[in-house]
Structure formats: structure tokens, C-alpha cells
Design a protein around this motif. Structure first.
Motif, mmCIF file in Angstrom:
data_model
loop_
_atom_site.group_PDB
_atom_site.id
_atom_site.type_symbol
_atom_site.label_atom_id
_atom_site.label_comp_id
_atom_site.label_asym_id
_atom_site.label_seq_id
_atom_site.Cartn_x
_atom_site.Cartn_y
_atom_site.Cartn_z
ATOM 1 N N ALA A 115 0.836 -1.200 0.000
ATOM 2 C CA ALA A 115 0.000 0.000 0.000
ATOM 3 C C ALA A 115 0.862 1.237 0.000
ATOM 4 O O ALA A 115 2.036 1.191 0.373
ATOM 5 N N GLN A 116 0.239 2.321 -0.398
ATOM 6 C CA GLN A 116 0.874 3.629 -0.338
ATOM 7 C C GLN A 116 -0.055 4.535 0.452
ATOM 8 O O GLN A 116 -1.212 4.706 0.090
ATOM 9 N N LEU A 117 0.429 5.073 1.566
ATOM 10 C CA LEU A 117 -0.328 6.011 2.386
ATOM 11 C C LEU A 117 0.401 7.333 2.345
ATOM 12 O O LEU A 117 1.425 7.488 2.997
ATOM 13 N N GLU A 118 -0.117 8.245 1.560
ATOM 14 C CA GLU A 118 0.524 9.533 1.333
ATOM 15 C C GLU A 118 1.989 9.299 0.983
ATOM 16 O O GLU A 118 2.274 8.788 -0.070
ATOM 17 N N ALA A 119 2.944 9.612 1.853
ATOM 18 C CA ALA A 119 4.361 9.454 1.516
ATOM 19 C C ALA A 119 4.935 8.105 1.941
ATOM 20 O O ALA A 119 6.066 7.789 1.597
ATOM 21 N N ALA A 120 4.195 7.305 2.684
ATOM 22 C CA ALA A 120 4.718 6.048 3.222
ATOM 23 C C ALA A 120 4.300 4.854 2.367
ATOM 24 O O ALA A 120 3.133 4.717 1.995
ATOM 25 N N THR A 121 5.250 3.990 2.081
ATOM 26 C CA THR A 121 4.972 2.753 1.364
ATOM 27 C C THR A 121 4.929 1.627 2.387
ATOM 28 O O THR A 121 5.836 1.498 3.204
ATOM 29 N N LEU A 122 3.869 0.822 2.347
ATOM 30 C CA LEU A 122 3.696 -0.270 3.310
ATOM 31 C C LEU A 122 3.799 -1.621 2.619
ATOM 32 O O LEU A 122 3.312 -1.798 1.500
ATOM 33 N N SER A 123 4.369 -2.579 3.322
ATOM 34 C CA SER A 123 4.400 -3.955 2.847
ATOM 35 C C SER A 123 3.086 -4.637 3.235
ATOM 36 O O SER A 123 2.277 -4.069 3.968
ATOM 37 N N ALA A 124 2.898 -5.854 2.778
ATOM 38 C CA ALA A 124 1.688 -6.605 3.125
ATOM 39 C C ALA A 124 1.597 -6.810 4.641
ATOM 40 O O ALA A 124 0.514 -6.703 5.222
#
Length: 180
Positions: A115-124
Motif C-alpha cells: 500500500a501507499q499512504l501519502e508518503a509512506a509505502t507499506l508492505s503486506a
């Protein structure tokens, strides 16, 4: 938004514009491997996402890569392989993560890629952790309660002597009234 150089067909240009528009208006983008979900299961997921104000759309990786790059979300690059669906919207991403994780527990034919939350990229794994967080409203309520606790305690401490005097006067009144 610049369409790909080799995309001159109107339907491609329309798809690119649509995906770029959804990503541009969104605060988040969850990327799913929808794998072998049935049409009915995908429709159920679409209804779940609509309840919380999100949209889910099957996309070509190249189109999503371009839309994410236009928005400055370069972290999604690593998860754009295989069959891809994106969930976009505005609002509370924890609510979306909860719904996705709950749905995917029932339907093991799909998974979250990232996922992408504004500036942060998240893993599963980080999306799974996000799904365990309380919603923004609950967190705001907790924070407000924490901030108000010292003030409430101070008011109680300041009111305690006056309350004690009132109890003494009330007891005196009852004692005098029962003696009469």
C-alpha cells in the motif's frame, strides 16, 4: 498526466486518465493480487469498499505505475507484478485495511501486495498491522480523554474541600432536624 508514448488508442488513453485521476484524488492506494477471485467475490469486495467510501478497480500494472509515478509514489514499483487491483479513496486508511484483511481472511484466493499512504509505502505485513489499529475517531477520542484527564482531576481536587464542607453542613442539618 502524459499518456504513454505508444498509446494512441482512445480506450487506452481513457483508462490511463481514469486511473491517474483516481490516484491523484486519493490519500491511499492499496494494491491487491486478486488472483483467482470469482466475479461474485470481487463484486462483494467492491460493495464492502463502497460502504467505506473506497473504490476498487482492476488495473494494468503499467497504468498504475505511471499514475503512482505522476503522484510521486515511487514505492509501489516493487509490488506491481501479476494480476493487480487497486483500492483508492480518501478518509481513514485503517478502516480500509480492516475491511480488506477481513475479506481476504474469508477469501484466500487474493492477497494484499502492499500500500501507499501519502508518503509512506507499506508492505503486506504492515497493512496487516494497520488493520489492527483503532480508527482515527477512536484514536482522537482516546487522545482527547488523555488530554482532559489532568484538567478533570484538578477540578475534582479543587472542589473536594467545598464538597466536604457541604457534606458536614448536610449532616448537621439532618442531625438537628431529627433531634427536633
Amino acid at each position: 498526466m502524459k499518456p504513454a508514448a505508444n498509446s494512441k488508442r482512445p480506450e487506452k488513453l481513457s483508462a490511463i486518465r481514469e486511473i491517474t485521476g483516481l490516484v491523484a484524488k486519493s490519500d491511499y492506494c492499496f494494491v491487491l493480487n486478486y488472483g483467482s477471485l470469482t466475479v461474485s467475490a470481487f463484486a462483494e469486495l467492491r460493495r464492502e469498499m463502497a460502504k467505506i467510501g473506497s473504490k476498487i478497480k482492476v488495473v494494468k500494472n503499467a497504468y498504475l505505475r505511471r499514475a503512482a509515478s505522476d503522484k510521486g509514489w515511487d514505492g509501489l514499483e516493487a509490488v506491481l507484478e501479476g494480476p493487480t487491483a487497486m483500492v483508492t479513496g480518501a478518509g481513514d486508511p485503517a478502516e480500509v485495511a480492516k475491511s480488506l484483511v477481513a475479506f481476504l481472511k474469508k477469501n484466500d484466493k487474493a492477497s494484499v501486495k502492499g500500500a501507499q499512504l501519502e508518503a509512506a509505502t507499506l508492505s503486506a505485513a504492515q497493512v496487516a498491522q494497520l488493520s489492527e489499529l483503532p480508527s482515527k475517531d477512536v484514536m482522537r477520542g482516546t487522545l482527547l480523554g488523555t488530554m482532559l484527564a489532568p484538567a478533570t482531576s484538578l477540578v475534582r481536587v479543587l472542589a473536594a474541600p467545598l464538597t466536604g464542607v457541604l457534606y458536614v453542613l448536610k449532616a448537621k442539618e439532618e442531625k438537628d432536624g431529627s433531634a427536633a
